[in-house]
Design a protein around this motif. Structure first.
Motif, PDB file in Angstrom:
ATOM      1  N   ARG A  14      -2.907   0.442  -6.257  1.00 35.30           N
ATOM      2  CA  ARG A  14      -1.600   0.949  -5.842  1.00 35.30           C
ATOM      3  C   ARG A  14      -1.485   2.467  -5.906  1.00 35.30           C
ATOM      4  NH1 ARG A  14      -0.793  -3.909  -8.820  1.00 35.30           N
ATOM      5  NH2 ARG A  14       0.262  -5.447  -7.557  1.00 35.30           N
ATOM      6  N   VAL A  15      -2.583   3.174  -6.030  1.00 34.68           N
ATOM      7  CA  VAL A  15      -2.565   4.643  -5.995  1.00 34.68           C
ATOM      8  C   VAL A  15      -3.581   5.103  -4.970  1.00 34.68           C
ATOM      9  CG1 VAL A  15      -1.845   4.941  -8.389  1.00 34.68           C
ATOM     10  CG2 VAL A  15      -4.248   4.855  -7.855  1.00 34.68           C
ATOM     11  N   LEU A  67      -9.479  -1.514 -12.820  1.00 40.27           N
ATOM     12  CA  LEU A  67      -9.812  -2.356 -13.963  1.00 40.27           C
ATOM     13  C   LEU A  67      -8.613  -3.213 -14.380  1.00 40.27           C
ATOM     14  CD1 LEU A  67     -11.872  -3.093 -16.178  1.00 40.27           C
ATOM     15  CD2 LEU A  67     -10.960  -1.185 -17.500  1.00 40.27           C
ATOM     16  N   ILE A  68      -7.443  -2.597 -14.462  1.00 40.29           N
ATOM     17  CA  ILE A  68      -6.246  -3.350 -14.864  1.00 40.29           C
ATOM     18  C   ILE A  68      -5.849  -4.339 -13.776  1.00 40.29           C
ATOM     19  CG2 ILE A  68      -3.801  -3.138 -15.461  1.00 40.29           C
ATOM     20  CD1 ILE A  68      -4.511  -0.419 -16.715  1.00 40.29           C
ATOM     21  N   ALA A  69      -5.997  -3.954 -12.510  1.00 28.19           N
ATOM     22  CA  ALA A  69      -5.658  -4.866 -11.415  1.00 28.19           C
ATOM     23  C   ALA A  69      -6.556  -6.101 -11.441  1.00 28.19           C
ATOM     24  CB  ALA A  69      -5.780  -4.140 -10.077  1.00 28.19           C
ATOM     25  N   VAL A 104      -1.076  -8.872 -19.669  1.00 29.65           N
ATOM     26  CA  VAL A 104       0.201  -9.571 -19.836  1.00 29.65           C
ATOM     27  C   VAL A 104       1.359  -8.629 -19.521  1.00 29.65           C
ATOM     28  CG1 VAL A 104       1.684 -10.711 -21.523  1.00 29.65           C
ATOM     29  CG2 VAL A 104      -0.765 -11.169 -21.517  1.00 29.65           C
ATOM     30  N   ARG A 105       1.251  -7.364 -19.955  1.00 29.73           N
ATOM     31  CA  ARG A 105       2.308  -6.382 -19.699  1.00 29.73           C
ATOM     32  C   ARG A 105       2.507  -6.139 -18.207  1.00 29.73           C
ATOM     33  NH1 ARG A 105       1.362  -0.404 -21.783  1.00 29.73           N
ATOM     34  NH2 ARG A 105       1.244  -1.471 -23.792  1.00 29.73           N
ATOM     35  N   TYR A 106       1.420  -6.106 -17.467  1.00 27.22           N
ATOM     36  CA  TYR A 106       1.497  -5.755 -16.044  1.00 27.22           C
ATOM     37  C   TYR A 106       1.411  -6.967 -15.127  1.00 27.22           C
ATOM     38  CZ  TYR A 106       0.659  -1.095 -17.855  1.00 27.22           C
ATOM     39  OH  TYR A 106       0.758   0.072 -18.551  1.00 27.22           O
ATOM     40  N   LYS A 107       1.616  -8.156 -15.654  1.00 22.40           N
ATOM     41  CA  LYS A 107       1.486  -9.381 -14.866  1.00 22.40           C
ATOM     42  C   LYS A 107       2.410  -9.377 -13.652  1.00 22.40           C
ATOM     43  CE  LYS A 107       3.226 -12.926 -16.686  1.00 22.40           C
ATOM     44  NZ  LYS A 107       3.622 -14.049 -17.489  1.00 22.40           N
ATOM     45  N   ASP A 108       3.654  -8.980 -13.822  1.00 24.79           N
ATOM     46  CA  ASP A 108       4.628  -8.998 -12.729  1.00 24.79           C
ATOM     47  C   ASP A 108       4.929  -7.600 -12.199  1.00 24.79           C
ATOM     48  OD1 ASP A 108       4.867 -11.766 -12.996  1.00 24.79           O
ATOM     49  OD2 ASP A 108       6.336 -11.543 -14.603  1.00 24.79           O
ATOM     50  N   HIS A 109       4.054  -6.664 -12.453  1.00 27.95           N
ATOM     51  CA  HIS A 109       4.257  -5.275 -12.034  1.00 27.95           C
ATOM     52  C   HIS A 109       3.973  -5.138 -10.547  1.00 27.95           C
ATOM     53  CE1 HIS A 109       4.522  -1.060 -13.535  1.00 27.95           C
ATOM     54  NE2 HIS A 109       5.082  -1.698 -14.549  1.00 27.95           N
ATOM     55  N   THR A 110       4.840  -4.448  -9.807  1.00 28.84           N
ATOM     56  CA  THR A 110       4.635  -4.284  -8.370  1.00 28.84           C
ATOM     57  C   THR A 110       4.210  -2.878  -7.988  1.00 28.84           C
ATOM     58  OG1 THR A 110       6.969  -3.784  -8.095  1.00 28.84           O
ATOM     59  CG2 THR A 110       6.297  -6.069  -7.796  1.00 28.84           C
TER      60      THR A 110
END
Length: 177
Positions: A14-15, A67-69, A104-110
Motif C-alpha cells: 500500500r505504499v 513482510l507485514i502484508a 493481528v493488529r493489522y488484520k482489518d487495516h485498509t
C-alpha cells in the motif's frame, strides 16, 4: 500457473516503492546493503519506531510493508511467508511478534502499515535528511500534533466579536418587548 494466479498469492503493498533500489555506499557490497536493510526491518519490528536517513528508511519501509502484508494475509502456517520472516528478521524471537502481535493488529487495516515522518536535521553539521519510520498503532505518543486553529488570535477575536454581537441582539430583543 498463469500471471493472474500468481498475483493472488502476493498481497498488494500500500505504499509507493521505487522500481530501482537506492545505491547505498557499503564497503561489503550488495550483501552488506541487504544486511543493513535486514537490520533496519528487524529494528522496526522490535522497537516499532526508528530514526534513520531518508533513503534507508524509504527503502526499508517497502520491505517491512511487504513482510507485514504477507504475515496478515497468509499467517504463520504458510511456508514461504515463514521463510521470508526468517530472512528479514535477524532476531528469531521477533517472528513470534510479527505473527501474533502485528498480524493481528493489522488484520482489518485498509491503508499502509507504516508511516514516515520528517525529523529535524542536526545543525551545524553534515546535511542528511532524517526521518522517523514507525508502525501505525504503536504504543508511543504521536509524533505529529494536530494543529488546532481554535486558539489562534484571530479566531479568539472573531469568537469574542460574535459573542458581543449576540449579547447586543439579545438586549435589543428585551428592550422591544
Amino acid at each position: 500457473m498463469n500471471q493472474a494466479e500468481i498475483r493472488k498469492l502476493i498481497p498488494a503493498v500500500r505504499v509507493a516503492i521505487n522500481a530501482k533500489h537506492r545505491k547505498f555506499s557499503n564497503p561489503k557490497g550488495p550483501e552488506g546493503r541487504m544486511m543493513m536493510l535486514r537490520k533496519t526491518v528487524t529494528e522496526l519490528v522490535k522497537l516499532e519506531r526508528v530514526e534513520l536517513n531518508y533513503h534507508r528508511g524509504d527503502e526499508a519501509r517497502g520491505y517491512a510493508e511487504r513482510l507485514i502484508a504477507m504475515a496478515t494475509k497468509h499467517g504463520d502456517r504458510h511456508i514461504p511467508t515463514m521463510e521470508m520472516a526468517n530472512y528479514w528478521l535477524t532476531e528469531k524471537q521477533l517472528v513470534h511478534k510479527l505473527f501474533k502481535v502485528l498480524a493481528v493488529r493489522y488484520k482489518d487495516h485498509t491503508e499502509s502499515y507504516t508511516k514516515l515522518h520528517k525529523a529535524p536535521t542536526v545543525y551545524p553539521g553534515f546535511y542528511r535528511e532524517r526521518v522517523v519510520l514507525e508502525l501505525k498503532g504503536n504504543p508511543f505518543p504521536p509524533l505529529e500534533k494536530k494543529n488546532s486553529s481554535h486558539n489562534w488570535i484571530h479566531n479568539i477575536l472573531l469568537e469574542e466579536a460574535h459573542q458581543e454581537y449576540i449579547r447586543k441582539k439579545l438586549k435589543e430583543g428585551e428592550g422591544s418587548n
